[in-house]
Design an enzyme around this catalytic site. Structure first.
Site, PDB file in Angstrom:
ATOM      1  N   GLY A 174       0.882  -0.907  -0.121  1.00 14.94           N
ATOM      2  CA  GLY A 174      -0.114   0.034  -0.012  1.00 14.94           C
ATOM      3  C   GLY A 174       1.016   1.172   0.008  1.00 14.94           C
ATOM      4  O   GLY A 174       2.312   1.212   0.320  1.00 14.94           O
ATOM      5  N   ALA A 211       3.020   7.665   3.062  1.00 15.44           N
ATOM      6  CA  ALA A 211       3.951   6.514   3.576  1.00 15.44           C
ATOM      7  C   ALA A 211       3.808   5.458   2.334  1.00 15.44           C
ATOM      8  O   ALA A 211       2.925   5.462   1.331  1.00 15.44           O
ATOM      9  CB  ALA A 211       3.197   6.016   4.695  1.00 15.44           C
ATOM     10  N   ASP A 212       4.708   4.546   2.461  1.00 16.53           N
ATOM     11  CA  ASP A 212       4.636   3.214   1.683  1.00 16.53           C
ATOM     12  C   ASP A 212       4.568   2.127   2.692  1.00 16.53           C
ATOM     13  O   ASP A 212       5.436   2.288   3.910  1.00 16.53           O
ATOM     14  CB  ASP A 212       6.005   3.331   0.749  1.00 16.53           C
ATOM     15  CG  ASP A 212       5.876   4.156  -0.407  1.00 16.53           C
ATOM     16  OD1 ASP A 212       5.267   4.208  -1.134  1.00 16.53           O
ATOM     17  OD2 ASP A 212       7.095   4.874  -0.379  1.00 16.53           O
ATOM     18  N   VAL A 213       3.906   1.095   2.356  1.00 17.89           N
ATOM     19  CA  VAL A 213       3.800   0.272   3.366  1.00 17.89           C
ATOM     20  C   VAL A 213       4.148  -1.325   2.652  1.00 17.89           C
ATOM     21  O   VAL A 213       3.662  -1.473   1.679  1.00 17.89           O
ATOM     22  CB  VAL A 213       2.088   0.103   3.836  1.00 17.89           C
ATOM     23  CG1 VAL A 213       2.022  -1.120   5.002  1.00 17.89           C
ATOM     24  CG2 VAL A 213       1.796   1.423   4.449  1.00 17.89           C
ATOM     25  N   ASP A 270      -8.844  11.311  10.866  1.00 18.91           N
ATOM     26  CA  ASP A 270      -8.799  11.036   9.513  1.00 18.91           C
ATOM     27  C   ASP A 270      -9.501   9.795   9.334  1.00 18.91           C
ATOM     28  O   ASP A 270      -9.069   8.716   8.588  1.00 18.91           O
ATOM     29  CB  ASP A 270      -7.174  10.806   9.152  1.00 18.91           C
ATOM     30  CG  ASP A 270      -7.010  10.575   7.691  1.00 18.91           C
ATOM     31  OD1 ASP A 270      -8.029  10.985   6.865  1.00 18.91           O
ATOM     32  OD2 ASP A 270      -5.893  10.354   7.107  1.00 18.91           O
TER      33      ASP A 270
HETATM   34  N1  LIG Z   1      -1.218  -2.759   9.363  1.00 11.20           N
HETATM   35  C1  LIG Z   1      -1.373  -2.823   7.990  1.00 11.20           C
HETATM   36  N2  LIG Z   1      -1.773  -4.046   7.540  1.00 11.20           N
HETATM   37  C2  LIG Z   1      -1.622  -4.146   6.272  1.00 11.20           C
HETATM   38  N3  LIG Z   1      -1.883  -3.273   5.267  1.00 11.20           N
HETATM   39  C3  LIG Z   1      -1.583  -1.604   5.891  1.00 11.20           C
HETATM   40  C4  LIG Z   1      -1.517  -1.583   7.258  1.00 11.20           C
HETATM   41  N4  LIG Z   1      -1.274  -0.369   7.265  1.00 11.20           N
HETATM   42  C5  LIG Z   1      -1.412   0.262   6.264  1.00 11.20           C
HETATM   43  N5  LIG Z   1      -1.689  -0.694   5.344  1.00 11.20           N
HETATM   44  C6  LIG Z   1      -2.018  -0.429   3.896  1.00 11.20           C
HETATM   45  O1  LIG Z   1      -1.365   0.570   3.404  1.00 11.20           O
HETATM   46  C7  LIG Z   1      -2.032   1.642   2.905  1.00 11.20           C
HETATM   47  C8  LIG Z   1      -1.475   3.051   3.179  1.00 11.20           C
HETATM   48  O2  LIG Z   1      -1.316   3.331   4.588  1.00 11.20           O
HETATM   49  P1  LIG Z   1      -1.828   4.179   5.558  1.00 11.20           P
HETATM   50  O3  LIG Z   1      -3.293   4.758   5.330  1.00 11.20           O
HETATM   51  O4  LIG Z   1      -1.445   4.309   7.065  1.00 11.20           O
HETATM   52  O5  LIG Z   1      -0.769   5.309   4.944  1.00 11.20           O
HETATM   53  P2  LIG Z   1      -0.974   7.052   4.464  1.00 11.20           P
HETATM   54  O6  LIG Z   1       0.154   7.557   3.788  1.00 11.20           O
HETATM   55  O7  LIG Z   1      -0.887   7.700   6.100  1.00 11.20           O
HETATM   56  O8  LIG Z   1      -2.342   6.973   3.963  1.00 11.20           O
HETATM   57  P3  LIG Z   1      -3.595   8.038   3.559  1.00 11.20           P
HETATM   58  O9  LIG Z   1      -2.895   8.693   2.163  1.00 11.20           O
HETATM   59  O10 LIG Z   1      -4.636   7.483   3.632  1.00 11.20           O
HETATM   60  O11 LIG Z   1      -3.201   8.954   4.685  1.00 11.20           O
HETATM   61  C9  LIG Z   1      -3.386   1.402   3.560  1.00 11.20           C
HETATM   62  O12 LIG Z   1      -4.323   1.773   2.634  1.00 11.20           O
HETATM   63  C10 LIG Z   1      -3.444   0.051   3.801  1.00 11.20           C
HETATM   64  O13 LIG Z   1      -3.874  -0.727   2.569  1.00 11.20           O
END
Ligand SMILES: Nc1ncnc2c1ncn2[C@@H]1O[C@H](COP(=O)(O)OP(=O)(O)OP(=O)(O)O)[C@@H](O)[C@H]1O
Length: 396
Positions: free
Chosen positions: A29, A34-36, A151
């Site tokens: 994701g 972030a990159d996950v 959020d």
């Molecule tokens: N604990 C987790 N387990 C599985 N997938 C996750 C987890 N945390 C995040 N992800 C995946 O990664 C994606 C991005 O994570 P997250 O929403 O925390 O990042 P962000 O950059 O803060 O996103 P946003 O643009 O929504 O603010 C999520 O939509 C989800 O698909």
């Protein structure tokens, strides 16, 4: 000749303090900050998600909030974290949060129900209630710990294979009082989080004196001024925080630290005025920045929600109440009649948990993008127009 270009994914794969402890596989994701990546803890095979956060403030907000919320059943568990080494994203050493891995999210559940996955269209009332109860429990846990998420949206509500819903993505969260830090190494004898922590929020994210509550209007306004001075206005693009703020009808990310929630409703001569719907709203700092188009002959929620029970309509009214003093808290809603009338919330093992699917709500929508993120469809579209005073929102 230029050296090799460092990409975002280079940083996490090149960090031996992380790769020695976690096997890192596919990117699962990515969001605004972030990159996950999916990963596995080498010591015991625990499935984890490694979230590489490319924004210092977002990382420190998330780490702080998740530390305070550790052990909450309906909040994602922070297993470990590695602080950033002092640089920003381009330095390749962003903060990395190690989170419990969750297989899907509520956006996927909604999408699957709309598409008729599993041969069934829609979400049964008992299922919707079971999701709602878990969301409310998560929100209640946050508020009990003085964490405001800011959020909440379906793609930030992650779900385990056995139907447990957990609030995630605390990058926009704020703390309303000094948190009690639980050292990571209490449950983490390896102690690497502690060793790596250089995490100190750039700006304090807490109020100085949580005990001191404003007692009158003058105190209240003074408190707002103090908070504004402490948290100077950020200039951000339309990220999640802005979208969430829009949902709560505020216009900026940081100004709404403790009390912000502003609406501008142009009162008619002799007609509805602020003492009727939101006493004192004209004293709020952002009063006048947002206004809603006047609705001729409003029909009321009942006509927009036909065939719904009275407790269901009442529940929605409690949620959309303008006046925060009249709005129900998560704790109160958990006791609501809606959840004890038939059909009751189904047990977790009866919930459909479809695999995660990607959709257009993965990237946070801008002000014009409400329609894709949730069941706003049921309420028709939204027209957002920039005006001299701020912007106006028209529900179509
Ligand atoms: N604990 C987790 N387990 C599985 N997938 C996750 C987890 N945390 C995040 N992800 C995946 O990664 C994606 C991005 O994570 P997250 O929403 O925390 O990042 P962000 O950059 O803060 O996103 P946003 O643009 O929504 O603010 C999520 O939509 C989800 O698909």
């Amino acid at each position: 000749m230029d050296g090799p270009r460092r990409t975002k994914s280079w940083s996490i794969h090149g960090r031996t303090e992380i790769t020695s402890l976690y096997e890192i596989s596919d990117r699962i994701g990515s969001g605004a900050y972030a990159d996950v990546y999916r990963g596995r803890r080498r010591s015991d095979g625990l499935d984890v998600a490694l979230k590489e956060v490319h924004d210092r403030q977002s990382a420190s907000r998330e780490i702080e909030a998740l530390q305070v919320l550790r052990g909450s059943r309906n909040v994602v568990d922070l297993v470990d974290y590695f602080s950033n080494g002092g640089g920003d994203d381009d330095d390749g050493d962003a903060a990395v949060l190690v989170l419990e891995f969750l297989i899907t999210d509520l956006a996927s559940v909604i999408r699957d129900a709309k598409e008729g996955g599993d041969g069934r269209l829609g979400i049964r009332v008992g299922e919707a209630k079971a999701w709602m109860v878990q969301i409310l429990r998560g929100v209640e846990e946050c508020h009990r710990c003085s964490v405001v998420h800011r959020d909440l949206k379906p793609s930030n509500l992650l779900i385990s294979a056995d139907g447990v819903l957990k609030l995630a993505d605390f990058g926009q969260a704020i703390m309303l009082q000094v948190p009690t830090f639980i050292p990571m190494d209490d449950e983490n004898p390896q102690g690497h989080a502690d060793e790596n922590v250089s995490h100190i929020p750039e700006q304090p994210l807490v109020q100085d004196d949580p005990q001191e509550k404003p007692t009158c209007e003058a105190d209240y306004l003074q408190e707002i001024d103090g908070l504004k001075a402490k948290y100077p206005m950020e200039t951000t693009s339309l990220q999640d925080g802005d979208t969430s703020c829009l949902a709560t009808c505020s216009t900026s990310d940081v100004e709404d630290v403790a009390f912000k929630s502003s609406y501008y409703f142009e009162p008619e001569e002799g007609g509805l005025n602020e003492h009727e719907s939101y006493p004192g709203c004209s004293k709020l700092p952002d009063y006048g920045k947002i206004f809603f188009e006047k609705v001729e002959n409003p029909l009321g929620l009942e006509s927009r929600m036909p065939n719904r029970s009275r407790p269901e309509i009442q529940l929605v009214k409690k949620l959309v109440c303008y006046d925060p003093m009249g709005r129900a808290s998560a704790e109160e809603l958990l006791e609501d009649a809606y959840f004890i009338e038939e059909p009751l919330p189904v047990p977790l093992n009866e919930l459909r948990v479809p695999p995660k699917s990607s959709g257009n709500d993965e990237i946070s929508p801008g002000y014009g993008g409400f329609g894709s993120d949730s069941e706003f469809d049921e309420f028709g579209g939204v027209d957002v127009v920039t005006t001299e005073k701020g912007f106006s929102i028209q529900f179509l």
